[in-house]
Scaffold this motif. Sequence first.
Motif, short mmCIF file in Angstrom:
data_model
loop_
_atom_site.label_atom_id
_atom_site.label_comp_id
_atom_site.label_asym_id
_atom_site.label_seq_id
_atom_site.Cartn_x
_atom_site.Cartn_y
_atom_site.Cartn_z
N GLY A 57 68.82 43.57 42.62
CA GLY A 57 68.18 44.93 42.28
C GLY A 57 67.54 44.88 41.47
N HIS A 58 67.98 44.84 39.76
CA HIS A 58 66.30 45.03 39.16
C HIS A 58 65.17 45.03 39.56
N CYS A 59 65.00 43.56 39.95
CA CYS A 59 63.10 43.96 40.55
C CYS A 59 63.43 44.57 41.51
N LYS A 60 64.36 44.85 41.96
CA LYS A 60 63.37 46.04 43.08
C LYS A 60 63.51 47.80 42.26
N LYS A 61 64.25 47.92 40.89
CA LYS A 61 64.18 48.52 40.52
C LYS A 61 62.32 48.96 39.80
N LEU A 62 62.77 47.52 39.05
CA LEU A 62 61.24 47.22 38.62
C LEU A 62 59.91 46.97 39.03
N ALA A 63 59.34 47.13 40.90
CA ALA A 63 58.52 46.64 41.00
C ALA A 63 57.26 48.13 41.07
N PRO A 64 58.13 49.45 41.05
CA PRO A 64 57.42 50.66 41.22
C PRO A 64 57.14 50.55 39.97
N ILE A 65 57.71 50.71 39.06
CA ILE A 65 57.56 50.87 38.10
C ILE A 65 55.96 49.75 36.87
N LEU A 66 56.11 48.36 37.62
CA LEU A 66 54.65 47.88 37.67
C LEU A 66 53.75 48.06 37.88
N ASP A 67 54.13 48.95 39.80
CA ASP A 67 53.26 49.22 40.57
C ASP A 67 52.48 50.28 39.71
N GLU A 68 52.99 51.17 38.98
CA GLU A 68 52.24 52.23 38.17
C GLU A 68 51.09 51.61 36.68
N VAL A 69 52.42 51.02 36.12
CA VAL A 69 51.44 50.13 35.57
C VAL A 69 50.12 49.60 35.51
N VAL B 79 48.39 50.05 38.08
CA VAL B 79 47.14 51.29 38.37
C VAL B 79 46.74 51.83 37.51
N SER B 80 47.54 52.41 36.13
CA SER B 80 47.42 52.79 35.19
C SER B 80 46.44 51.90 33.82
N LEU B 81 46.42 50.84 34.28
CA LEU B 81 45.66 50.17 33.63
C LEU B 81 44.36 49.55 34.59
N HIS B 82 44.00 49.82 35.68
CA HIS B 82 43.50 49.13 36.84
C HIS B 82 41.51 49.53 36.02
N ASP B 83 40.97 50.17 35.50
CA ASP B 83 39.96 50.31 34.67
C ASP B 83 40.04 49.77 33.44
N ASP B 84 40.73 48.75 32.93
CA ASP B 84 41.00 47.35 31.82
C ASP B 84 40.77 45.94 32.99
N ASP C 12 40.00 43.89 31.79
CA ASP C 12 40.56 42.43 30.98
C ASP C 12 41.99 42.46 31.39
N VAL C 13 43.12 42.96 32.08
CA VAL C 13 43.71 42.98 32.14
C VAL C 13 44.71 43.42 33.42
N ILE C 14 45.99 41.78 34.10
CA ILE C 14 45.87 41.24 35.22
C ILE C 14 47.85 42.24 35.35
N ILE C 15 47.94 42.42 36.05
CA ILE C 15 49.47 42.59 36.29
C ILE C 15 49.67 41.59 37.62
N ALA C 16 50.89 40.21 37.32
CA ALA C 16 50.88 39.73 38.54
C ALA C 16 52.27 39.75 38.22
N LYS C 17 52.63 39.37 39.64
CA LYS C 17 54.17 39.07 40.07
C LYS C 17 54.35 37.92 40.84
N MET C 18 55.06 36.78 40.66
CA MET C 18 55.75 35.79 41.56
C MET C 18 57.07 35.68 41.64
N ASP C 19 57.45 35.17 43.26
CA ASP C 19 59.12 34.87 43.48
C ASP C 19 59.11 33.74 43.16
N ALA C 20 60.26 33.15 41.68
CA ALA C 20 60.46 32.82 41.50
C ALA C 20 61.45 32.19 42.29
N THR C 21 61.99 32.34 43.54
CA THR C 21 62.86 31.55 44.18
C THR C 21 61.58 30.99 46.09
#
Length: 500
Positions: free
Chosen positions: A409-421, A423-428, A430-439
Motif C-alpha cells: 500500500g505504501h508503494c502505491k501511495k508513493l508511485a504518483p509522487i515519484l512520477d512527479e519527481v 517529470v520535474s527533473l526530466h530536463d536534468d 544527469d538524473v534517473i528516477i527508477a523502480k524495481m519490483d523486488a518480488t
Amino acid sequence: MANSVGAWIWSALLLFAFIASASSDESVAEETPSAVLTLDASNFSETIAKHPFLVVEFYAPWCGHCKKLEPEYEKAASILSKHDPPIVLAKVNANEEINKDLASTHGVRGFPTLKILRNEGKNIQDYKGPRDADGIVEYLKKQVGPASAEIKSSEDAVNFIDEKKVFIVGVFPEYSGEEFDNFTKLAEKLRSDYDFGHTSDAKLLPRGDTAVKGPVVRLFKPFDELFVDFQDFHLDALEGSIEVASIPVVTIFDKEPSNHPYVIKFFNNQNAKVLLFIHFSEQYFDSFKSKYLEVAENYKGKKMSFLLGDIKASEGAFQYFGLVESQVPLIILQENDGKKYLKPNLEPDQIATWLREYVDGSLTPFIKSEPIPELNDEPVKVVVANSLRDVVFNSGKNVLLEFYAPWCGHCKKLAPILDEVAVSLHDDADVIIAKMDATANDVPSEFQVQGYPTLYFSSAAGKLLQYEGGRTVDDFIDFIKKNKDSVVETIQSDPIKDEL
C-alpha cells in the motif's frame, strides 16, 4: 545478511503454503468484548509489567494471513482466559506509526509475528506453535508449565513423548548438580522449540536402555536414527548438538502439518540450502528420494542442508524464484548471501554430479529477473535484475531507485509522487528516477532491503546512500540536488537512452 527480506519472503511463502490457518465457522459478534488485549506504544510497557506471561501478535490490517489468524487467535484467547492461571493474549497494530519502533525493537520482519514475553518482558521468545485455535491453546498451556516435565512412570513417557515430534529427555541419578542445572537452563531457553522431560530411570523411556545410568541427554526424533545421546553438558555444546540432531538429513516439505517444525528449522539454519522439487505422486519419486538421501548423507557435516519438496506444496517457492512447473524435477542451491544455483529437468543420477560441480566452483549463479523492457518511456524507468548494474552503477548518472512490491500500500501511495519527481527533473540529463519490483527480481547484495518501499540513491561518482528522508516531491528533489554529482564527460553511453 544481504537481501534479508528476500530470504524471509522466500521462507514465508513456502511455509504459509501449509501452515494451518483454517477460518473459524463461528464469528465473534460485534457486541462481544474481545478477549485479546489491544496494545500500543503508550501502554505496552505498563501492560507487560503486570503479566509474568504474555503472548503478543504484531499484525498489519492489510495482511491476509493476519486476517485468517484473527478468529483463531480470538477463540484461543477466550479459552485461555479461563485457564488457571489465565493466559493473556494481546495484539499490536505494527502498521501504525506510533508502534513501528516497538515492532522493530521486537524483531518484527513480517506479519503476523507472535512473541512470548516472560518475566515482565525480560525474556522474549518467538511463538513457534500452530496457527489454529486448538493448536494455540495446547501449545501455550505447555509454555506456562515447567520447562521440563518429570517422567516418573512408563505412562508418563507415553503421554509426554510424541512419536511425531522431537522430544528431549535428561536422565539424571539425582536432580541436582551442574549437569542437571545446565539441562534445566537449556530447557527454559529452548522451550518454545522443543518439548523437554527428565527422569532418573532410563528404563521408563521408549527404547529404554538399562545400561544408561546418566547423566545423559537423549533426543528422540521421528526420522533418521530415531534417537541420539549426548553427554557434553556445557550449555553451548549441548545446544549445538540438539540443533544439529533435530534437523533431518533430508527435510520433507509437503502439506503434512507434522513436517512444519522441521521446515522452519531448515530455513533458520545457517547452512547453504539445497532444495529438490519433484512430484511426490510420480513413479520416479522413490528413485529420486533414495538417490537424494544418499547424496545428503555424503555431505553431512559440510554446512549444507537438504530439502525434498512436493511440487503441490511449493507454489510460494516457484513464485519467489520465478520458475514454472515444466522445469520439474529441478534442484536449487541457495547460499547465505542470497546467491542461487539451479538445474531444471534433473535426472536422479545427475544430483551428485551437479553438487560436485557446485563445490568445485564451476556452476554459474542463477539470477531471477524480469525481461528487460523493450520500451521504457515512462517518467520512472523500470529496472530489472539483469539491467540494474548498467542503469544504476555503470551509467555515470545520479539514480534514485525504489524497491517496491506490487501489493504494498505504501508503494502505491508513493508511485504518483515519484512520477512527479521524474517529470520535474526530466530536463536534468544527469538524473534517473527508477523502480524495481523486488518480488520479481533478485536484489543485489549492495542493497539492504528490509521492507517496502526501500529507496537508494546512487550518485554519478558511485556513492550509494539509502534514502530515509520525507516522502513529498520537494523532499525528493531537494535530496537529489544536494547529493548528486556532475556527470563525468568521459561517460560515452546512457543505458536508458540506448534502450529507448
